[in-house]
Design a protein around this motif. Structure first.
Motif, PDB file in Angstrom:
ATOM      1  N   CYS A  22       0.940  -1.310  -0.119  1.00  0.00           N
ATOM      2  CA  CYS A  22      -0.100  -0.060  -0.227  1.00  0.00           C
ATOM      3  C   CYS A  22       0.745   1.617   0.069  1.00  0.00           C
ATOM      4  O   CYS A  22       0.785   2.221  -0.300  1.00  0.00           O
ATOM      5  CB  CYS A  22      -1.107  -0.423   1.072  1.00  0.00           C
ATOM      6  SG  CYS A  22      -2.515  -1.499   1.054  1.00  0.00           S
ATOM      7  N   ALA A  23       2.092   1.383   1.029  1.00  0.00           N
ATOM      8  CA  ALA A  23       2.923   2.354   0.428  1.00  0.00           C
ATOM      9  C   ALA A  23       3.141   2.730  -0.214  1.00  0.00           C
ATOM     10  O   ALA A  23       3.396   4.301  -1.444  1.00  0.00           O
ATOM     11  CB  ALA A  23       3.991   2.628   1.531  1.00  0.00           C
ATOM     12  N   GLU A  24       3.960   1.702  -1.032  1.00  0.00           N
ATOM     13  CA  GLU A  24       4.997   1.902  -2.702  1.00  0.00           C
ATOM     14  C   GLU A  24       2.893   2.069  -3.915  1.00  0.00           C
ATOM     15  O   GLU A  24       3.449   3.294  -4.621  1.00  0.00           O
ATOM     16  CB  GLU A  24       4.620   0.120  -3.308  1.00  0.00           C
ATOM     17  CG  GLU A  24       6.734   0.122  -2.137  1.00  0.00           C
ATOM     18  CD  GLU A  24       6.339  -1.759  -2.888  1.00  0.00           C
ATOM     19  OE1 GLU A  24       5.960  -1.906  -2.809  1.00  0.00           O
ATOM     20  OE2 GLU A  24       7.822  -1.920  -2.549  1.00  0.00           O
ATOM     21  N   SER A  26       0.573   4.367  -2.531  1.00  0.00           N
ATOM     22  CA  SER A  26       0.248   5.723  -3.136  1.00  0.00           C
ATOM     23  C   SER A  26       1.948   6.450  -3.592  1.00  0.00           C
ATOM     24  O   SER A  26       1.453   7.734  -4.638  1.00  0.00           O
ATOM     25  CB  SER A  26       0.968   5.480  -1.291  1.00  0.00           C
ATOM     26  OG  SER A  26       2.073   5.641  -0.545  1.00  0.00           O
ATOM     27  N   ARG A  27       2.596   6.047  -3.571  1.00  0.00           N
ATOM     28  CA  ARG A  27       3.895   6.389  -4.418  1.00  0.00           C
ATOM     29  C   ARG A  27       3.707   6.550  -5.409  1.00  0.00           C
ATOM     30  O   ARG A  27       4.024   7.504  -6.948  1.00  0.00           O
ATOM     31  CB  ARG A  27       5.451   5.652  -3.903  1.00  0.00           C
ATOM     32  CG  ARG A  27       5.607   6.389  -2.730  1.00  0.00           C
ATOM     33  CD  ARG A  27       7.298   5.862  -2.119  1.00  0.00           C
ATOM     34  NE  ARG A  27       7.264   4.869  -1.783  1.00  0.00           N
ATOM     35  CZ  ARG A  27       7.355   3.816  -0.867  1.00  0.00           C
ATOM     36  NH1 ARG A  27       6.998   4.571  -0.282  1.00  0.00           N
ATOM     37  NH2 ARG A  27       7.319   2.859  -0.813  1.00  0.00           N
ATOM     38  N   ALA A  29       0.867   6.063  -7.666  1.00  0.00           N
ATOM     39  CA  ALA A  29      -0.636   6.644  -7.610  1.00  0.00           C
ATOM     40  C   ALA A  29       0.217   8.110  -7.819  1.00  0.00           C
ATOM     41  O   ALA A  29      -0.234   8.880  -9.031  1.00  0.00           O
ATOM     42  CB  ALA A  29      -0.972   6.236  -6.602  1.00  0.00           C
ATOM     43  N   SER A  30       1.167   9.104  -7.026  1.00  0.00           N
ATOM     44  CA  SER A  30       0.635  10.221  -7.586  1.00  0.00           C
ATOM     45  C   SER A  30       2.359  10.392  -8.259  1.00  0.00           C
ATOM     46  O   SER A  30       1.987  11.124  -9.099  1.00  0.00           O
ATOM     47  CB  SER A  30       2.181  10.635  -5.955  1.00  0.00           C
ATOM     48  OG  SER A  30       2.744  11.625  -6.115  1.00  0.00           O
ATOM     49  N   TRP A  54      -8.813   0.728   0.204  1.00  0.00           N
ATOM     50  CA  TRP A  54      -8.606   1.257   0.285  1.00  0.00           C
ATOM     51  C   TRP A  54      -7.185   2.401  -0.765  1.00  0.00           C
ATOM     52  O   TRP A  54      -7.495   4.091  -1.070  1.00  0.00           O
ATOM     53  CB  TRP A  54      -7.951   1.680   1.410  1.00  0.00           C
ATOM     54  CG  TRP A  54      -8.665   1.033   2.604  1.00  0.00           C
ATOM     55  CD1 TRP A  54      -8.818  -0.286   2.961  1.00  0.00           C
ATOM     56  CD2 TRP A  54     -10.155   1.775   3.487  1.00  0.00           C
ATOM     57  NE1 TRP A  54      -9.721   0.156   4.003  1.00  0.00           N
ATOM     58  CE2 TRP A  54     -10.649   1.069   4.154  1.00  0.00           C
ATOM     59  CE3 TRP A  54     -10.356   2.614   2.870  1.00  0.00           C
ATOM     60  CZ2 TRP A  54     -11.803   0.731   5.042  1.00  0.00           C
ATOM     61  CZ3 TRP A  54     -11.440   3.238   3.651  1.00  0.00           C
ATOM     62  CH2 TRP A  54     -12.023   2.363   4.961  1.00  0.00           C
ATOM     63  N   CYS A  55      -6.669   1.437  -1.725  1.00  0.00           N
ATOM     64  CA  CYS A  55      -5.515   2.431  -2.642  1.00  0.00           C
ATOM     65  C   CYS A  55      -6.328   2.754  -3.820  1.00  0.00           C
ATOM     66  O   CYS A  55      -5.761   3.291  -4.036  1.00  0.00           O
ATOM     67  CB  CYS A  55      -4.735   1.192  -2.784  1.00  0.00           C
ATOM     68  SG  CYS A  55      -3.423   0.722  -1.417  1.00  0.00           S
ATOM     69  N   TYR A  58      -8.258   6.022  -2.323  1.00  0.00           N
ATOM     70  CA  TYR A  58      -7.004   7.207  -2.526  1.00  0.00           C
ATOM     71  C   TYR A  58      -6.355   7.834  -4.286  1.00  0.00           C
ATOM     72  O   TYR A  58      -6.005   8.954  -3.921  1.00  0.00           O
ATOM     73  CB  TYR A  58      -5.267   6.470  -1.719  1.00  0.00           C
ATOM     74  CG  TYR A  58      -4.749   7.571  -1.573  1.00  0.00           C
ATOM     75  CD1 TYR A  58      -4.390   8.486  -0.685  1.00  0.00           C
ATOM     76  CD2 TYR A  58      -3.298   7.288  -2.794  1.00  0.00           C
ATOM     77  CE1 TYR A  58      -3.328   9.276  -0.838  1.00  0.00           C
ATOM     78  CE2 TYR A  58      -2.482   8.046  -2.630  1.00  0.00           C
ATOM     79  CZ  TYR A  58      -1.936   9.032  -1.578  1.00  0.00           C
ATOM     80  OH  TYR A  58      -1.250  10.095  -1.561  1.00  0.00           O
ATOM     81  N   GLN A  59      -6.227   6.680  -4.942  1.00  0.00           N
ATOM     82  CA  GLN A  59      -6.394   7.160  -6.014  1.00  0.00           C
ATOM     83  C   GLN A  59      -7.139   8.219  -6.776  1.00  0.00           C
ATOM     84  O   GLN A  59      -6.828   8.866  -7.655  1.00  0.00           O
ATOM     85  CB  GLN A  59      -5.615   6.131  -7.537  1.00  0.00           C
ATOM     86  CG  GLN A  59      -4.828   6.276  -8.853  1.00  0.00           C
ATOM     87  CD  GLN A  59      -4.861   5.274  -9.412  1.00  0.00           C
ATOM     88  OE1 GLN A  59      -5.385   4.599  -9.856  1.00  0.00           O
ATOM     89  NE2 GLN A  59      -4.400   5.131 -10.503  1.00  0.00           N
ATOM     90  N   LEU A  62      -6.490  11.092  -5.264  1.00  0.00           N
ATOM     91  CA  LEU A  62      -5.237  11.700  -5.800  1.00  0.00           C
ATOM     92  C   LEU A  62      -5.867  12.346  -6.860  1.00  0.00           C
ATOM     93  O   LEU A  62      -4.526  13.199  -7.296  1.00  0.00           O
ATOM     94  CB  LEU A  62      -3.996  11.043  -5.940  1.00  0.00           C
ATOM     95  CG  LEU A  62      -3.030  11.476  -5.652  1.00  0.00           C
ATOM     96  CD1 LEU A  62      -2.756  12.353  -4.280  1.00  0.00           C
ATOM     97  CD2 LEU A  62      -2.069  10.909  -5.748  1.00  0.00           C
TER      98      LEU A  62
END
Length: 102
Positions: A22-24, A26-27, A29-30, A54-55, A58-59, A62
């Motif tokens: 999930c941390a990867e 988020s990066r 997606a950005s 959740w991911c 988030y995307q 974003l």
């Protein structure tokens, strides 16, 4: 019924082991907003979205912010010019300084 649950669990575990964390995510997606991602990376992200809502959310958020941000200045007239109090600004600065020192 147990067989279906077992297969479902195996599928989720397989996807989890073969996709970014999930941390990867988020990066990625950005980064995906700034530059094109490889086909393999996009496929792995899609797979991850199948097991992690959740991911996916988030995307989605974003992307919404990325599209809306350039138009923010068009609506500044409706925003209060009052701003933060001096105390609030100082608290924010202090907190940022504390976090930076850690």
């Amino acid at each position: 019924m147990k067989i279906i649950q077992s297969l479902k669990m195996r599928w989720v575990v397989w996807v989890w082991n073969h996709t970014p964390t999930c941390a990867e995510m988020s990066r990625l997606a950005s980064r995906g907003l700034e530059q094109p991602l490889s086909l393999g990376t996009r496929c792995k992200m899609r797979l991850h979205f199948l097991i992690c809502v959740w991911c996916q959310r988030y995307q989605k958020h974003l992307r919404l912010l990325h599209r809306a941000a350039p138009h923010f200045d068009e609506h500044l007239d409706g925003v209060s010019a009052r701003g933060l109090s001096a105390e609030a600004r100082q608290r924010i600065k202090d907190r940022l300084r504390e976090d930076h020192e850690r």
